[in-house]
Design an enzyme around this catalytic site. Structure first.
Site, PDB file in Angstrom:
ATOM      1  N   LYS A   2      -3.931   7.173  -1.120  1.00 30.18           N
ATOM      2  CA  LYS A   2      -2.668   7.435  -0.422  1.00 30.18           C
ATOM      3  C   LYS A   2      -2.595   8.904  -0.036  1.00 30.18           C
ATOM      4  O   LYS A   2      -3.303   9.771  -0.589  1.00 30.18           O
ATOM      5  CB  LYS A   2      -1.465   7.060  -1.284  1.00 30.18           C
ATOM      6  N   ASP A  15       3.119   6.910  -9.085  1.00 28.21           N
ATOM      7  CA  ASP A  15       2.623   6.314  -7.842  1.00 28.21           C
ATOM      8  C   ASP A  15       2.230   4.845  -7.987  1.00 28.21           C
ATOM      9  O   ASP A  15       2.044   4.149  -6.989  1.00 28.21           O
ATOM     10  CB  ASP A  15       1.395   7.082  -7.332  1.00 28.21           C
TER      11      ASP A  15
END
Length: 294
Positions: free
Chosen positions: A9, A133
């Site tokens: 990401k 996350d």
């Protein structure tokens, strides 16, 4: 046997706020998944084993994949009798979410193997306990506005799937804890993600590149000055529309005008002795596949 894709990401926007009583910080961030990914192979076994094709510098018991398997099994009253092999492509200590994505892939893969609903509150609870996350990757969305300590999905956002991205990482890593300590010494304004969100909604890659923001940049650069050097070099590279630090570093990422521009950045960075990869923005998070399919 299952194969699970665990994507990296980038933080299109990262605004770290004040330290909280629980020791974490308030975080507002816009995350977007990348096509660069690790692959986890999960199969039944007589006991839990976790292997990785690269040395991660942590004990097996401290590996997030091992911790995820143990925690999920405990949450559902099972024994984690599985073999998990990690094909590692996302560099460690880069701010690209590799460990968190691997943990989410473990939760999703074991849920599929054991016939569990990954949307079950127990799965989500395990994900949130493993790291800020992890819930983003488990959601399987490609882009989202995250709040809380970065673990709460405030809004699913449109993706810009296929936009070329160049990743550049100097040889050093950045400890997240060290970066946050440096941030607390010199806090920076949190900023507003509205412009990044608007550019995703309008599907405007150029304006998105100009809107990238990360208030951890100064802290990451203080911990590892090579981060500032890599960011400056990347921003000045031909075909780069905009660049920012990935999370708390040490990688930086660039949105590029074309795939060939991203490849040129990769080649130039590698000639300087930095790790680099050309990839694209991805439409969703972890992906569970059967057998040997990717």
């Amino acid at each position: 046997m299952l194969r699970v894709i665990a994507p990296a990401k980038v933080n299109l926007f990262l605004g770290v706020g004040a330290s909280r009583p629980d020791g974490y910080h308030d975080v507002t961030t816009v995350l977007h998944a990348l096509e660069l990914h690790d692959v986890l192979t999960i199969s039944q076994a007589d006991s839990l084993s976790v292997t990785c094709d690269v040395e991660l510098g942590v004990s097996v018991a401290d590996n997030l994949v091992h911790r995820a398997a143990v925690a999920l099994a405990r949450a559902f009253g099972r024994e984690p009798n599985v073999r998990i092999a990690i094909e590692k492509r996302i560099p460690h200590g880069a701010g690209l979410g590799g460990g968190s994505s691997d943990a989410a892939a473990t939760v999703a893969g074991l849920a599929a193997l054991w016939g569990l609903d990954p949307g079950d509150g127990r799965c989500r609870g395990v994900a949130a306990a493993l790291g800020a996350d992890v819930p983003f990757f488990l959601e399987r969305t490609g882009a989202a506005l995250m709040t809380g300590r970065g673990d709460l999905t405030a809004r699913v956002l449109p993706t810009l799937e296929g936009i070329p991205v160049a990743l550049v990482k100097p040889m050093c890593g950045v400890s997240t804890a060290a970066a946050y300590r440096a941030f607390d010494d010199t806090p920076q304004p949190c900023g507003d993600p509205a412009r990044v969100i608007e550019t995703l909604e309008s599907q405007d890659a150029l304006q998105l590149a100009l809107a990238l923001e990360n208030n951890m940049t100064r802290a990451a650069s203080e911990v590892a000055p090579d981060v500032a050097e890599a960011l400056l070099w990347t921003r000045g590279s031909d075909g780069v529309l905009g660049a920012a630090v990935a999370g708390s570093g040490s990688a930086v990422f660039a949105l590029c005008e074309s795939a060939s521009a991203a490849q040129r950045v990769r080649e130039g960075a590698e000639s300087l002795g930095w790790w680099s990869e050309a990839t694209v923005l991805r439409a969703h998070g972890v992906d569970v596949c059967e057998g040997d399919s990717r």
